[in-house]
Design a protein around this motif. Structure first.
Motif, mmCIF file in Angstrom:
data_model
loop_
_atom_site.group_PDB
_atom_site.id
_atom_site.type_symbol
_atom_site.label_atom_id
_atom_site.label_comp_id
_atom_site.label_asym_id
_atom_site.label_seq_id
_atom_site.Cartn_x
_atom_site.Cartn_y
_atom_site.Cartn_z
ATOM 1 N N TRP A 72 -5.926 -9.745 -1.188
ATOM 2 C CA TRP A 72 -6.440 -10.946 -0.544
ATOM 3 C C TRP A 72 -7.857 -11.205 -1.018
ATOM 4 O O TRP A 72 -8.631 -10.278 -1.244
ATOM 5 C CB TRP A 72 -6.416 -10.778 0.975
ATOM 6 N N GLU A 114 11.254 -2.274 1.084
ATOM 7 C CA GLU A 114 10.812 -2.825 -0.194
ATOM 8 C C GLU A 114 9.841 -3.997 0.013
ATOM 9 O O GLU A 114 8.859 -4.134 -0.718
ATOM 10 C CB GLU A 114 12.006 -3.258 -1.029
ATOM 11 N N VAL A 115 10.117 -4.815 1.010
ATOM 12 C CA VAL A 115 9.220 -5.927 1.313
ATOM 13 C C VAL A 115 7.853 -5.398 1.736
ATOM 14 O O VAL A 115 6.813 -5.901 1.284
ATOM 15 C CB VAL A 115 9.811 -6.843 2.405
ATOM 16 N N ARG A 116 7.821 -4.380 2.566
ATOM 17 C CA ARG A 116 6.550 -3.792 2.996
ATOM 18 C C ARG A 116 5.788 -3.198 1.814
ATOM 19 O O ARG A 116 4.569 -3.332 1.730
ATOM 20 C CB ARG A 116 6.784 -2.727 4.060
ATOM 21 N N GLN A 117 6.491 -2.547 0.906
ATOM 22 C CA GLN A 117 5.838 -1.983 -0.277
ATOM 23 C C GLN A 117 5.214 -3.091 -1.130
ATOM 24 O O GLN A 117 4.106 -2.953 -1.634
ATOM 25 C CB GLN A 117 6.838 -1.194 -1.119
ATOM 26 N N GLU A 118 5.919 -4.188 -1.276
ATOM 27 C CA GLU A 118 5.395 -5.304 -2.081
ATOM 28 C C GLU A 118 4.205 -5.968 -1.399
ATOM 29 O O GLU A 118 3.246 -6.354 -2.059
ATOM 30 C CB GLU A 118 6.490 -6.334 -2.348
ATOM 31 N N THR A 119 4.251 -6.107 -0.074
ATOM 32 C CA THR A 119 3.130 -6.747 0.619
ATOM 33 C C THR A 119 1.876 -5.883 0.579
ATOM 34 O O THR A 119 0.766 -6.415 0.664
ATOM 35 C CB THR A 119 3.477 -7.087 2.084
ATOM 36 N N ARG A 120 2.021 -4.581 0.424
ATOM 37 C CA ARG A 120 0.848 -3.710 0.288
ATOM 38 C C ARG A 120 0.136 -3.948 -1.038
ATOM 39 O O ARG A 120 -1.036 -3.638 -1.180
ATOM 40 C CB ARG A 120 1.260 -2.240 0.408
ATOM 41 N N LYS A 121 0.858 -4.489 -2.020
ATOM 42 C CA LYS A 121 0.279 -4.743 -3.341
ATOM 43 C C LYS A 121 -0.536 -6.040 -3.381
ATOM 44 O O LYS A 121 -1.275 -6.267 -4.331
ATOM 45 C CB LYS A 121 1.385 -4.831 -4.399
ATOM 46 N N VAL A 122 -0.403 -6.880 -2.365
ATOM 47 C CA VAL A 122 -1.103 -8.168 -2.348
ATOM 48 C C VAL A 122 -2.600 -7.922 -2.185
ATOM 49 O O VAL A 122 -3.030 -7.158 -1.328
ATOM 50 C CB VAL A 122 -0.588 -9.068 -1.202
#
Length: 61
Positions: A21, A11-19
């Motif tokens: 930059w 879930e953390v990896r999925q959320e970081t893909r949404k960032v």
């Protein structure tokens, strides 16, 4: 609700893909704007300090 560590990491990896930059250009422009606003604030507060100092000097002088 309990999640196991593996699911949490997924879930953390999925959320970081949404960032999203900022681009290099956006970062440079934002940095320049921050420096300009800091300079403006410094000049503004310097002038206000001088005016208040002058006013207090005249009152107490």
């Amino acid at each position: 609700m309990t999640t196991n560590p593996f699911q949490f990491i997924q879930e953390v990896r999925q959320e970081t893909r949404k960032v999203v930059w900022p681009t290099r250009r956006e970062t440079i422009i934002t940095t320049i704007m921050v420096f300009m606003m800091c300079a403006f604030a410094a000049i503004f507060f310097f002038l206000v300090d001088r005016l208040l100092g002058l006013g207090v000097g005249l009152i107490l002088g």
